[in-house]
Design an enzyme around this catalytic site. Structure first.
Site, PDB file in Angstrom:
ATOM      1  CG  ASP A  24     110.611  79.853  30.162  1.00 29.67           C
ATOM      2  OD1 ASP A  24     110.113  79.154  31.073  1.00 29.67           O
ATOM      3  OD2 ASP A  24     111.790  79.737  29.761  1.00 29.67           O
ATOM      4  CG  ASN A  26     110.694  76.727  34.146  1.00 26.66           C
ATOM      5  OD1 ASN A  26     110.596  77.177  32.987  1.00 26.66           O
ATOM      6  ND2 ASN A  26     110.404  75.482  34.450  1.00 26.66           N
ATOM      7  CG  ASP A  28     111.460  75.177  30.479  1.00 20.56           C
ATOM      8  OD1 ASP A  28     110.989  76.282  30.118  1.00 20.56           O
ATOM      9  OD2 ASP A  28     110.753  74.186  30.745  1.00 20.56           O
ATOM     10  CG  ASP A  32     106.294  78.382  32.508  1.00 21.58           C
ATOM     11  OD1 ASP A  32     105.814  79.421  32.985  1.00 21.58           O
ATOM     12  OD2 ASP A  32     107.526  78.202  32.389  1.00 21.58           O
ATOM     13  CG  ASP A 101      91.876  74.661  22.293  1.00 20.26           C
ATOM     14  OD1 ASP A 101      91.106  73.881  21.719  1.00 20.26           O
ATOM     15  OD2 ASP A 101      92.565  75.514  21.695  1.00 20.26           O
ATOM     16  CG  ASP A 198      90.993  71.348  17.654  1.00 19.54           C
ATOM     17  OD1 ASP A 198      91.470  72.433  17.271  1.00 19.54           O
ATOM     18  OD2 ASP A 198      91.377  70.247  17.203  1.00 19.54           O
ATOM     19  CD  GLU A 239      89.532  75.050  14.348  1.00 21.06           C
ATOM     20  OE1 GLU A 239      90.445  75.479  13.636  1.00 21.06           O
ATOM     21  OE2 GLU A 239      89.535  73.889  14.807  1.00 21.06           O
ATOM     22  CG  ASP A 313      95.649  76.754  13.547  1.00 21.22           C
ATOM     23  OD1 ASP A 313      96.646  76.268  14.108  1.00 21.22           O
ATOM     24  OD2 ASP A 313      94.487  76.354  13.739  1.00 21.22           O
TER      25      ASP A 313
END
Ligand code: ISL
Ligand code: CA
Length: 537
Positions: A24, A26, A28, A32, A101, A198, A239, A313
Site C-alpha cells: 500500500d 498511500n 489507505d 495499489d 488477468d 480466468d 485457468e 484461491d
C-alpha cells in the site's frame, strides 16, 4: 540453444501479485499499483522476470476484482490508468513483463452491459447474458446457492456461476466475442505481454446438455480471443480444471495455436485435503506423485507445463503436507526444489518466497472472502460454529490473501494505515525482514534456485529421469542435456541414508549447506548437484 517448440516460454519466471494485499503506497490500507512499483526491484533481485497481476480493473469488489464493471479502467483503490502505464513502463525498463488477468466468463452486474441488458429484450445488450423466464436447470453457484437469480427489473432469471453480482456472459452472442476481443486489443495496445485467463473452460456452455464448461465452441472462442495475424506473441495461461491430458492437449498443443499453457489443479485438489474445507493427513509424497504424473503426461505430448502449488484461491500448500512450524524453512525450500526444477514455467505466489504458512483466526469477523462467508453460513446450519470456523481456517481463500508481510511493525510494513483485512496471525515471525536477516533464508534459497535455473539450460529443457520409486520417502530426479546431468534430491521425513548411482560435484544448491550428495539427509533437506562427467551416461 533449446530444442522444444516453446523454448522462449520456458524462460518465464512468473510472480503472482494479489494487488489488494501486496503493498500500500498511500496508507489507505489497500495495496495499489504504486506500491507494486516500489517493490519491483525486490522482485527483480529474486530472479522474477514477469508478474501476473490479479484483476485491477474497475470493480465493486464483491469478489475482489473478479467482478469487473469496466475492463478499460482501473479500480479507484488501486490507482489510475496513468499508474498502470507507469507500472508497465517500470516493468519493461527492468526487462520484466506483465501478464494481466482476463475475466471473460462474467462481468459485475454493475457493468454497463448488464445494466443495459436487464432493461429488456429490445436493446443491443439484451443477449449479452443468459436470460430465462424459468430456471432452465438446477445449476449451483461455485460460491453456494443456486446459479440462477431472478432480476425484478427484467422479470427474468440470469445465470451467475459465481457470486450473484457476477453475471455470466453469453458467448454464443457474437457481439460478446467481439467486445472481449476488443478488450484484449486494448490491453495489447497498452503494452501487456500476456494474459492469465480466468475460468476459460466456462466461456462455452451447453445448457441443453447440462454442461456449464468445456462447451462445444470453447476452442473456437479461444482462437477468436487470441488469434492475431502477425500480432505480438502473447503468453497465455488458462485457468482450467482439466481432468486429463487429452483436454490439455486440445488447449495447448503448439499446433493448435491456442494457449501457451494451462493451470491444472490435480495436485492442488488432492494434496492434503479431501475437499476444500476438509483436511486429509498427507505428506510430500502425494505432491511428488501428482507432479511427476503431469510431468510425464505433458512431456509425452510436448506441452508447456505450469509449475505451481499456491495461488490466491488456495491456502499455502506447505501447511497441508509439510511442516510449517519448526521445519518451515526446510519445508519451503525443499518444496521449491521439488517443484521449480521440473520442466515448465514457475509461478510463485506472493509470500511463497519467504515461506509463508497458513494463518488461524478465532473469529469469522477476520474473514472477508465471499465464498468463505457463504460457506461458513451454510456450515453453521449443520455443525457447531466452532467446527465451522475450524474448517474455514483450513480452506478459506483469505488464508492466501493477507497483506504481504514486509516486516514486523504494526501493519507488517504493508501499510501505514489499517489493512483492509487482518494481518497474518504469524506476521511477526514470518516476514521479509526476518527472513533476510536469518542465517537460513527462504528468499535467498529461491534466489539461488532461480539463478541456477537461469544459468543452466538443463533445468529448462533437459530430459527428466526419476530415480525414486513411489514407495520412497524422498524424491530424486535428474535433468540432462547435451552430455550434462544434474541431480535433485529432496528428502521428506526419511531417516535412512540416501546413495546415488553416480558421483556428484559439491552441491550447487543445498538448503542445509551439504557438502556431498550421499548419506543421511535431515528431514526436508534438499540438494542440487552436477553429476561428474564420467558418470553422465
Ligand atoms: O477457489 C475456488 C473456489 O473454492 C475455485 O473453485 C475457483 O472458484 C475457481 O478456480 C475459479 O477461480 C477464478 O474465478 C473466480 C474467482 O473468484 C477466483 O479468484 C479466480 O481465481 C471467479 O472469477
Ligand atoms: Ca492504497
Amino acid at each position: 540453444m533449446l530444442c522444444t517448440k516453446y523454448q522462449d516460454d520456458l524462460r518465464w519466471v512468473i510472480y503472482q501479485i494479489y494487488p489488494r494485499s501486496f503493498m500500500d503506497s498511500n496508507g489507505d490500507g489497500i495495496g495499489d499499483l504504486q506500491g507494486i512499483i516500489q517493490k519491483l526491484d525486490y522482485l527483480k533481485d529474486l530472479g522474477i522476470n514477469a508478474i501476473w497481476l490479479c484483476p485491477c480493473y474497475k470493480s465493486p469488489n464483491d469478489d475482489n476484482g473478479y467482478d469487473i464493471s469496466d475492463y478499460r479502467d482501473i479500480m479507484d483503490e488501486f490507482g489510475t490508468m496513468a499508474d498502470m502505464e507507469a507500472l508497465i513502463d517500470a516493468l519493461h525498463a527492468r526487462g520484466m513483463k506483465l501478464i494481466m488477468d482476463l475475466v471473460p466468463n462474467h462481468t459485475s452486474t454493475s457493468h454497463r452491459w448488464f445494466q443495459e441488458s436487464r432493461k429488456g429484450k429490445d436493446n443491443p445488450y439484451s443477449d449479452f447474458y443468459y436470460w430465462f423466464d424459468e430456471k432452465p436447470n438446477d445449476w449451483k453457484s461455485v460460491f453456494r446457492g443456486s446459479a440462477w437469480e431472478y432480476d425484478p427489473v427484467r422479470g427474468q432469471y440470469y445465470l451467475h456461476s459465481f457470486a450473484v453480482s457476477q453475471a455470466d456472459l453469453n458467448w454464443d452472442n457474437p457481439a460478446v466475442v467481439k467486445a472481449m476481443k476488443e478488450i484484449v486489443d486494448f490491453w495489447i495496445e497498452k503494452g501487456v505481454d500476456g494474459f492469465r485467463v480466468d475460468v476459460i473452460d466456462m466461456i462455452s456452455k451447453d445448457l441443453g446438455a447440462g454442461k456449464n464448461s468445456f462447451g462445444p465452441r470453447l476452442h473456437e472462442f479461444i482462437h477468436e480471443l487470441f488469434g492475431r495475424e502477425n500480432g505480438k506473441k502473447l503468453f497465455t495461461v488458462g485457468e482450467c480444471w482439466v481432468k486429463d491430458i487429452d483436454e490439455m492437449v486440445r488447449h495447448c498443443a503448439a499446433e493448435r495455436g491456442e494457449l501457451s499453457t494451462l493451470f491444472q489443479f490435480d495436485h492442488i485438489e488432492k494434496c492434503g485435503r479431501y475437499d476444500k474445507f476438509t483436511p486429509k493427513p498427507d505428506t510430500l509424497k502425494t505432491l511428488r506423485d501428482h507432479l511427476l504424473h503431469w510431468q510425464r503426461e505433458t512431456e509425452k505430448y510436448d506441452l508447456l507445463h505450469s509449475l505451481f502449488t499456491d495461488n490466491h484461491d488456495q491456502p499455502p500448500m506447505i501447511s497441508r503436507i509439510a511442516n510449517d512450524r519448526e521445519k518451515r524453512y526446510e519445508s519451503a525450500t525443499c518444496m521449491a526444489a521439488m517443484v521449480y526444477l521440473l520442466k515448465g514455467v514457475p509461478f510463485i505466489y506472493q509470500g511463497q518466497e519467504i515461506g509463508r504458512a497458513a494463518a488461524h483466526y478465532d473469529s469469522i469477523d477476520c474473514f472477508n472472502d465471499i465464498e468463505t462467508i457463504n460457506t461458513y453460513r451454510e456450515f453453521c446450519e449443520t455443525m457447531p460454529a466452532e467446527e465451522a470456523l475450524k474448517r474455514i481456517n483450513f480452506g478459506s481463500r483469505d488464508n492466501a490473501r493477507h497483506p504481504m508481510e514486509w516486516d514486523d511493525s504494526e501493519n507488517g510494513g504493508f501499510s501505514t494505515g489499517k489493512p483492509w483485512i487482518a494481518l497474518h496471525t504469524r506476521y511477526q515471525e514470518i516476514n521479509v525482514k526476518n527472513d533476510l536477516a536469518a542465517d537460513r533464508s527462504v528468499y535467498r534459497f529461491y534466489r539461488a534456485l532461480l539463478q541456477l535455473r537461469r544459468e543452466n539450460d538443463v533445468f529448462l529443457d533437459g530430459d527428466l529421469q526419476v530415480l525414486s520409486s513411489p514407495d520412497d520417502p524422498y524424491m530424486i530426479f535428474t535433468r540432462s542435456l547435451k552430455g550434462e546431468k544434474w541431480a535433485v534430491i529432496c528428502n521428506f521425513e526419511n531417516e535412512q541414508p540416501i546413495a546415488l548411482p553416480f558421483s556428484c560435484e559439491k552441491p550447487a544448491l543445498s538448503n542445509l549447506n551439504r557438502e556431498g550428495t550421499d548419506g543421511l539427509y535431515a528431514p526436508y533437506e534438499c540438494a542440487v548437484a552436477k553429476v561428474i562427467a564420467r558418470d553422465c551416461q
